[in-house]
Write a protein that holds these residues in place. Sequence first.
Motif, PDB file in Angstrom:
ATOM      1  N   ILE A 122       0.848  -1.190   0.000  1.00 24.70           N
ATOM      2  CA  ILE A 122       0.000   0.000   0.000  1.00 24.70           C
ATOM      3  C   ILE A 122       0.884   1.240   0.000  1.00 24.70           C
ATOM      4  CG2 ILE A 122      -1.693   1.328   1.297  1.00 24.70           C
ATOM      5  CD1 ILE A 122      -2.893  -1.271   2.242  1.00 24.70           C
ATOM      6  N   GLY A 163       1.054  -2.892 -13.221  1.00 24.45           N
ATOM      7  CA  GLY A 163       0.070  -1.966 -12.675  1.00 24.45           C
ATOM      8  C   GLY A 163       0.030  -0.651 -13.423  1.00 24.45           C
ATOM      9  N   HIS A 167      -4.418  -0.044 -11.099  1.00 18.73           N
ATOM     10  CA  HIS A 167      -2.998  -0.296 -10.839  1.00 18.73           C
ATOM     11  C   HIS A 167      -2.861  -1.492  -9.899  1.00 18.73           C
ATOM     12  CE1 HIS A 167       1.060   0.253  -9.205  1.00 18.73           C
ATOM     13  NE2 HIS A 167       1.314   0.888 -10.336  1.00 18.73           N
ATOM     14  N   ASN A 168      -3.672  -1.512  -8.860  1.00 18.09           N
ATOM     15  CA  ASN A 168      -3.645  -2.628  -7.919  1.00 18.09           C
ATOM     16  C   ASN A 168      -4.100  -3.931  -8.569  1.00 18.09           C
ATOM     17  OD1 ASN A 168      -2.693  -1.018  -5.836  1.00 18.09           O
ATOM     18  ND2 ASN A 168      -4.736  -0.477  -5.147  1.00 18.09           N
ATOM     19  N   GLN A 198      -1.197  -5.271 -10.567  1.00 12.69           N
ATOM     20  CA  GLN A 198      -0.165  -5.857  -9.711  1.00 12.69           C
ATOM     21  C   GLN A 198      -0.606  -7.211  -9.144  1.00 12.69           C
ATOM     22  OE1 GLN A 198       0.862  -2.630  -6.969  1.00 12.69           O
ATOM     23  NE2 GLN A 198       2.722  -2.341  -8.171  1.00 12.69           N
ATOM     24  N   LEU A 201      -7.136  -8.231  -3.042  1.00 12.75           N
ATOM     25  CA  LEU A 201      -7.592  -7.141  -3.894  1.00 12.75           C
ATOM     26  C   LEU A 201      -8.646  -6.280  -3.196  1.00 12.75           C
ATOM     27  CD1 LEU A 201      -7.070  -5.902  -6.599  1.00 12.75           C
ATOM     28  CD2 LEU A 201      -8.782  -7.407  -7.590  1.00 12.75           C
ATOM     29  N   LEU A 232      -6.659  -3.788  -1.290  1.00 13.09           N
ATOM     30  CA  LEU A 232      -5.996  -2.874  -2.217  1.00 13.09           C
ATOM     31  C   LEU A 232      -6.982  -1.963  -2.943  1.00 13.09           C
ATOM     32  CD1 LEU A 232      -3.175  -5.110  -3.750  1.00 13.09           C
ATOM     33  CD2 LEU A 232      -2.992  -3.373  -1.970  1.00 13.09           C
ATOM     34  N   THR A 233      -8.201  -2.432  -3.148  1.00 14.23           N
ATOM     35  CA  THR A 233      -9.214  -1.589  -3.799  1.00 14.23           C
ATOM     36  C   THR A 233      -9.580  -0.411  -2.901  1.00 14.23           C
ATOM     37  OG1 THR A 233     -10.084  -3.439  -5.074  1.00 14.23           O
ATOM     38  CG2 THR A 233     -11.548  -1.555  -4.768  1.00 14.23           C
ATOM     39  N   GLY A 270      -6.518   1.823  -2.959  1.00 16.44           N
ATOM     40  CA  GLY A 270      -6.410   2.476  -4.261  1.00 16.44           C
ATOM     41  C   GLY A 270      -7.435   3.577  -4.444  1.00 16.44           C
TER      42      GLY A 270
END
Length: 167
Positions: A38, A86, A116-117, A120, A137, A140-141, A144
């Motif tokens: 992150i 990403g 981008h996440n 990756q 995810l 990360l969402t 992000g």
Amino acid sequence: MKNKSRTVAFAGICIALALILAYVEVLIPPLFNSLPGIKMGLPNIIIVFLLYRRGPVFAGIVSLLRILLVSMLFGNVMALMYSLSGGVLSLAVMILLRKLNFLSPVGVSVAGGVTHNIGQILMAVLLLDTVQLGYYLVVLTVAGTIAGIVIGLCGSFLVKRIPQKLI
């Protein structure tokens, strides 16, 4: 010749600014020590600005050069692979959404941060051969989206404050 020299000089300045922001980001402690991967994506302030002021080709060139240089300076081959996967997906989505012209720079930036996440995670699933990483995810969402809002607000501020004639 003058216009070409000015364009190259401006690209160099933008790449240098993106590298400085990447270095600042390296110095900032992780937001959550227990949550790897992150980051705010500070260099993308420059990319969002360029997407709106200089267009997709210029933004793409600066973005790719920035990814290569940051990976060489602060990372390794694996970092390059994750950053490219990403970055390329994110840039493609941001370019598409910018062309459709119905989202603000903040909305475009949020979409870029989330994709981008996704890029990756897809690279990690491919390299590590495990689909269980897809569960990460969700985290990360959220990250992000938050980062995309902050980056988009900064990029939008620059677009509003720096006139086209100056660049």
